[in-house]
Design a protein around this motif. Structure first.
Motif, PDB file in Angstrom:
ATOM      1  N   PRO A  12       0.753  -1.251   0.000  1.00  0.00           N
ATOM      2  CA  PRO A  12       0.000   0.000   0.000  1.00  0.00           C
ATOM      3  C   PRO A  12       0.785   1.305   0.000  1.00  0.00           C
ATOM      4  O   PRO A  12       0.348   2.271  -0.593  1.00  0.00           O
ATOM      5  CB  PRO A  12      -0.851  -0.099   1.262  1.00  0.00           C
ATOM      6  CG  PRO A  12      -0.122  -1.025   2.147  1.00  0.00           C
ATOM      7  CD  PRO A  12       0.613  -1.975   1.252  1.00  0.00           C
ATOM      8  N   GLY A  34       1.530   0.477  -4.617  1.00  0.00           N
ATOM      9  CA  GLY A  34       1.148   1.801  -4.140  1.00  0.00           C
ATOM     10  C   GLY A  34       2.089   2.884  -4.616  1.00  0.00           C
ATOM     11  O   GLY A  34       3.300   2.736  -4.534  1.00  0.00           O
ATOM     12  N   ALA A  74      -1.908   1.755  -7.514  1.00  0.00           N
ATOM     13  CA  ALA A  74      -2.848   2.533  -6.710  1.00  0.00           C
ATOM     14  C   ALA A  74      -2.230   3.917  -6.565  1.00  0.00           C
ATOM     15  O   ALA A  74      -1.230   4.085  -5.869  1.00  0.00           O
ATOM     16  CB  ALA A  74      -3.070   1.890  -5.351  1.00  0.00           C
ATOM     17  N   ASN A  77      -4.166   6.773  -1.613  1.00  0.00           N
ATOM     18  CA  ASN A  77      -4.752   5.957  -0.561  1.00  0.00           C
ATOM     19  C   ASN A  77      -5.318   6.835   0.551  1.00  0.00           C
ATOM     20  O   ASN A  77      -4.588   7.604   1.169  1.00  0.00           O
ATOM     21  CB  ASN A  77      -3.659   5.051   0.011  1.00  0.00           C
ATOM     22  CG  ASN A  77      -4.181   4.075   1.026  1.00  0.00           C
ATOM     23  OD1 ASN A  77      -4.951   3.197   0.697  1.00  0.00           O
ATOM     24  ND2 ASN A  77      -3.755   4.232   2.259  1.00  0.00           N
ATOM     25  N   GLU A  78      -6.614   6.745   0.755  1.00  0.00           N
ATOM     26  CA  GLU A  78      -7.286   7.282   1.934  1.00  0.00           C
ATOM     27  C   GLU A  78      -7.031   8.751   2.254  1.00  0.00           C
ATOM     28  O   GLU A  78      -6.617   9.091   3.353  1.00  0.00           O
ATOM     29  CB  GLU A  78      -6.982   6.405   3.150  1.00  0.00           C
ATOM     30  CG  GLU A  78      -7.492   4.997   2.963  1.00  0.00           C
ATOM     31  CD  GLU A  78      -7.291   4.095   4.168  1.00  0.00           C
ATOM     32  OE1 GLU A  78      -6.779   4.549   5.198  1.00  0.00           O
ATOM     33  OE2 GLU A  78      -7.667   2.928   4.055  1.00  0.00           O
ATOM     34  N   VAL A 116      -7.495   3.932  -3.768  1.00  0.00           N
ATOM     35  CA  VAL A 116      -7.961   3.074  -2.681  1.00  0.00           C
ATOM     36  C   VAL A 116      -8.427   3.945  -1.516  1.00  0.00           C
ATOM     37  O   VAL A 116      -7.725   4.870  -1.111  1.00  0.00           O
ATOM     38  CB  VAL A 116      -6.814   2.158  -2.190  1.00  0.00           C
ATOM     39  CG1 VAL A 116      -7.275   1.269  -1.062  1.00  0.00           C
ATOM     40  CG2 VAL A 116      -6.264   1.333  -3.346  1.00  0.00           C
ATOM     41  N   ASN A 117      -9.604   3.622  -0.977  1.00  0.00           N
ATOM     42  CA  ASN A 117     -10.075   4.382   0.173  1.00  0.00           C
ATOM     43  C   ASN A 117     -11.089   3.613   0.998  1.00  0.00           C
ATOM     44  O   ASN A 117     -11.886   2.851   0.479  1.00  0.00           O
ATOM     45  CB  ASN A 117     -10.736   5.678  -0.288  1.00  0.00           C
ATOM     46  CG  ASN A 117     -10.732   6.708   0.810  1.00  0.00           C
ATOM     47  OD1 ASN A 117      -9.679   7.009   1.349  1.00  0.00           O
ATOM     48  ND2 ASN A 117     -11.882   7.239   1.138  1.00  0.00           N
TER      49      ASN A 117
END
Length: 126
Positions: A12, A34, A74, A77-78, A116-117
């Motif tokens: 990630p 990631g 990805a 992320n978030e 990605v979340n």
């Protein structure tokens, strides 16, 4: 992992070295790599000292481009939903998000690119 029925692994917050991709391929695994563009979201608010995010993403994608074990990239992320809402309204996040996807595609045209979340960020673009 493959012996236990898994076929993919997510890395990630860092781009896996090519050696890890080679090992994954040897064991029949695919890797979700990631790119961690989210770590630069603060620079969309204050550009002072901002790195060239598109250049960084291109360089990372170049390192893994075309590897058969690569499932997808990805790009981020978030990012917290309130930050996304604020930056999206200003147009900053949409432009940067698109630029990151474009940077990956410039280096690895056939690659899948995702975001990605959890929980949902609601409006991150495709």
């Amino acid at each position: 992992m493959a012996a236990n029925g898994l076929n993919a692994v997510r890395i990630p917050h860092t781009l896996p070295p090519r050696l890890l991709l080679d090992i994954a391929q040897k064991h029949g695994l695919r890797v979700m790599a990631g790119l961690s563009a989210e770590q630069f979201a603060g620079y969309l608010i204050d550009r002072k000292g901002a790195p060239d995010v598109e250049k960084l993403i291109r360089s990372k994608a170049r390192d893994c481009a075309g590897h058969p074990a690569l499932l997808c990239y990805a790009r981020g992320n978030e990012i917290a939903a309130p930050v996304v809402r604020w930056l999206w309204a200003a147009g900053e996040l949409k432009a940067t998000s698109s630029a990151c996807t474009g940077a990956v595609k410039a280096e690895d045209p056939d690659a899948l690119v995702t975001y990605v979340n959890y929980p949902t960020t609601e409006i991150i673009p495709r």
